[in-house]
Write a protein that holds these residues in place. Sequence first.
Motif, PDB file in Angstrom:
ATOM      1  N   GLN A  72       0.450  -0.961   0.004  1.00 13.56           N
ATOM      2  CA  GLN A  72       0.600  -0.445  -0.052  1.00 13.56           C
ATOM      3  C   GLN A  72       1.031   1.615   0.293  1.00 13.56           C
ATOM      4  N   VAL A  73       0.247   2.119  -0.482  1.00 16.86           N
ATOM      5  CA  VAL A  73       1.079   3.573  -0.640  1.00 16.86           C
ATOM      6  C   VAL A  73      -0.381   4.598   0.193  1.00 16.86           C
ATOM      7  N   ILE A  74       0.410   4.887   0.772  1.00 19.47           N
ATOM      8  CA  ILE A  74       0.295   6.227   1.563  1.00 19.47           C
ATOM      9  C   ILE A  74       0.022   7.292   0.846  1.00 19.47           C
ATOM     10  N   MET A  75      -0.651   8.521   0.640  1.00 19.38           N
ATOM     11  CA  MET A  75       0.006   9.806  -0.502  1.00 19.38           C
ATOM     12  C   MET A  75      -1.304  10.398   0.516  1.00 19.38           C
ATOM     13  N   VAL A  76      -0.078  11.958   1.034  1.00 18.86           N
ATOM     14  CA  VAL A  76      -0.685  12.972   1.857  1.00 18.86           C
ATOM     15  C   VAL A  76      -0.327  14.162   0.594  1.00 18.86           C
ATOM     16  N   LEU A  77      -1.620  14.453   0.616  1.00 18.68           N
ATOM     17  CA  LEU A  77      -1.603  15.508  -1.023  1.00 18.68           C
ATOM     18  C   LEU A  77      -1.430  17.482  -1.258  1.00 18.68           C
ATOM     19  N   THR A  78      -0.704  17.516  -1.632  1.00 19.78           N
ATOM     20  CA  THR A  78      -0.232  18.952  -1.390  1.00 19.78           C
ATOM     21  C   THR A  78      -0.795  20.006  -2.750  1.00 19.78           C
ATOM     22  N   ASP A  79      -0.956  21.146  -3.109  1.00 16.46           N
ATOM     23  CA  ASP A  79      -1.315  22.170  -3.755  1.00 16.46           C
ATOM     24  C   ASP A  79      -0.374  21.333  -5.282  1.00 16.46           C
ATOM     25  N   PRO A  80      -1.768  21.266  -5.999  1.00 15.60           N
ATOM     26  CA  PRO A  80      -2.142  20.551  -7.070  1.00 15.60           C
ATOM     27  C   PRO A  80      -0.913  22.007  -8.252  1.00 15.60           C
ATOM     28  N   LEU A  81      -1.113  22.784  -7.294  1.00 14.83           N
ATOM     29  CA  LEU A  81      -0.470  23.866  -8.395  1.00 14.83           C
ATOM     30  C   LEU A  81       1.647  24.091  -7.909  1.00 14.83           C
ATOM     31  N   ARG A  82       1.532  23.394  -7.042  1.00 16.41           N
ATOM     32  CA  ARG A  82       3.251  23.097  -7.028  1.00 16.41           C
ATOM     33  C   ARG A  82       3.973  22.487  -8.297  1.00 16.41           C
ATOM     34  N   ASP A  83       3.251  21.679  -8.409  1.00 15.00           N
ATOM     35  CA  ASP A  83       3.955  21.163  -9.969  1.00 15.00           C
ATOM     36  C   ASP A  83       3.810  22.108 -11.391  1.00 15.00           C
ATOM     37  N   VAL A  84       2.561  22.729 -11.191  1.00 16.35           N
ATOM     38  CA  VAL A  84       2.817  23.836 -12.358  1.00 16.35           C
ATOM     39  C   VAL A  84       3.467  24.565 -12.256  1.00 16.35           C
ATOM     40  N   PHE A  85       3.743  25.415 -10.752  1.00 12.33           N
ATOM     41  CA  PHE A  85       5.079  26.866 -10.741  1.00 12.33           C
ATOM     42  C   PHE A  85       6.857  26.008 -10.823  1.00 12.33           C
ATOM     43  N   ASN A  86       6.119  25.161 -10.265  1.00 10.13           N
ATOM     44  CA  ASN A  86       8.015  24.883 -10.346  1.00 10.13           C
ATOM     45  C   ASN A  86       8.953  24.133 -11.499  1.00 10.13           C
ATOM     46  N   ASN A 132     -10.727  15.218  -3.392  1.00  7.12           N
ATOM     47  CA  ASN A 132     -11.517  16.031  -4.209  1.00  7.12           C
ATOM     48  C   ASN A 132     -11.994  14.616  -4.079  1.00  7.12           C
ATOM     49  N   THR A 133     -13.258  14.238  -3.087  1.00  2.00           N
ATOM     50  CA  THR A 133     -13.949  12.814  -3.367  1.00  2.00           C
ATOM     51  C   THR A 133     -14.503  12.825  -4.515  1.00  2.00           C
ATOM     52  N   GLY A 134     -14.792  13.508  -5.414  1.00  2.00           N
ATOM     53  CA  GLY A 134     -15.694  12.871  -6.107  1.00  2.00           C
ATOM     54  C   GLY A 134     -14.766  12.620  -6.882  1.00  2.00           C
ATOM     55  N   LEU A 135     -13.940  13.350  -7.642  1.00  2.00           N
ATOM     56  CA  LEU A 135     -12.724  12.471  -8.532  1.00  2.00           C
ATOM     57  C   LEU A 135     -12.112  11.349  -7.965  1.00  2.00           C
ATOM     58  N   ALA A 136     -11.553  10.964  -7.244  1.00  2.00           N
ATOM     59  CA  ALA A 136     -10.831  10.127  -6.748  1.00  2.00           C
ATOM     60  C   ALA A 136     -11.742   8.660  -6.848  1.00  2.00           C
ATOM     61  N   HIS A 137     -13.163   9.185  -6.070  1.00  2.00           N
ATOM     62  CA  HIS A 137     -14.275   7.851  -6.279  1.00  2.00           C
ATOM     63  C   HIS A 137     -14.790   7.848  -8.047  1.00  2.00           C
ATOM     64  N   GLU A 138     -14.344   8.288  -8.381  1.00  2.00           N
ATOM     65  CA  GLU A 138     -14.799   8.646  -9.907  1.00  2.00           C
ATOM     66  C   GLU A 138     -13.554   7.765 -10.834  1.00  2.00           C
ATOM     67  N   LEU A 139     -12.404   7.892 -10.012  1.00  2.00           N
ATOM     68  CA  LEU A 139     -11.390   6.963 -10.852  1.00  2.00           C
ATOM     69  C   LEU A 139     -10.424   5.969  -9.973  1.00  2.00           C
ATOM     70  N   GLY A 140     -12.035   5.627  -8.656  1.00  2.00           N
ATOM     71  CA  GLY A 140     -11.330   4.382  -7.451  1.00  2.00           C
ATOM     72  C   GLY A 140     -10.160   4.128  -6.841  1.00  2.00           C
ATOM     73  N   ILE A 141     -10.273   6.288  -6.308  1.00  2.00           N
ATOM     74  CA  ILE A 141      -8.757   6.227  -6.083  1.00  2.00           C
ATOM     75  C   ILE A 141      -9.193   5.461  -3.740  1.00  2.00           C
ATOM     76  N   PRO A 142      -9.336   5.692  -3.350  1.00  2.00           N
ATOM     77  CA  PRO A 142      -9.685   5.069  -1.890  1.00  2.00           C
ATOM     78  C   PRO A 142      -8.851   6.346  -1.031  1.00  2.00           C
ATOM     79  N   VAL A 143      -9.989   6.379  -0.074  1.00  2.00           N
ATOM     80  CA  VAL A 143      -9.171   7.560   0.260  1.00  2.00           C
ATOM     81  C   VAL A 143      -9.718   7.595   2.189  1.00  2.00           C
ATOM     82  N   ALA A 144      -8.471   7.429   3.018  1.00  2.00           N
ATOM     83  CA  ALA A 144      -8.367   7.132   4.093  1.00  2.00           C
ATOM     84  C   ALA A 144      -8.496   8.394   5.069  1.00  2.00           C
TER      85      ALA A 144
END
Length: 232
Positions: A72-86, A132-144
């Motif tokens: 299992q991978v446990i991923m703590v999400l950060t601001d998505p825009l970090r990637d865009v700006f970096n 984004n629980t709606g998007l996670a559910h749509e893509l089948g990604i579990p949320v802890a």
Amino acid sequence: LCVLGDSWACGEWAVEKRGGRPRPKLVPDTGFDHYLRQQGHRVTSVAEGGTSNLEQLQRLTQFPRAQHTFDQVIMVLTDPLRDVFNDRFDQARPHTWQDYRELYDQAEQDQYRQISQLTVPVLLVGGCVRVNTGLAHELGIPVAQPDWFTDLTGRPRPYCLEIICRAWYHWSCDTSLLEYLEEQHEQERQHIQRTRQWRPEPTREHLYFGIDGVHPNRRAHERLAQQIGSQL
């Protein structure tokens, strides 16, 4: 288990003075990975302060057979825009609130799709941003834990924790975006004030946030480890 994430995934942060300036310092053995080990799990953490979601996903490539290395991978999400700006700050600089939201939404969708395509199962935790629980559910990604901040404080998340890239101070943007970002900055200031302000009875902010006011402390990490452990 493998832990991915930014500074929120690392543990409790103290403040020390180096060169006359206060700087954050990670306190060892205070992250939720430590408490998961105490539960008997084998855990590898590659989390690091200041890293983006995609940078963290790329760290899985150092394990060529990740699907056989981790259950299992446990991923703590950060601001998505970090990637865009970096990666492409000059090309992606938004000038209006609508520009900003479109950039944010597209970056978030792209990152969730990459997460859903991993060969090892992923559990999401909402750290600097809520899941984004709606998007996670749509893509089948579990949320802890969809929103760690709200779980800790018992109140709605201020928008401020969703935009930690402060380069916007230098932007030439219109009034709609400037007011939106300044409002977030004020909410961040109020949150920090609540965590530091003395009160006869400790608040949930005092109980669960560190001295810097913006990072969950060891008590918060132990609480998250219990929540994750119950889902493994």
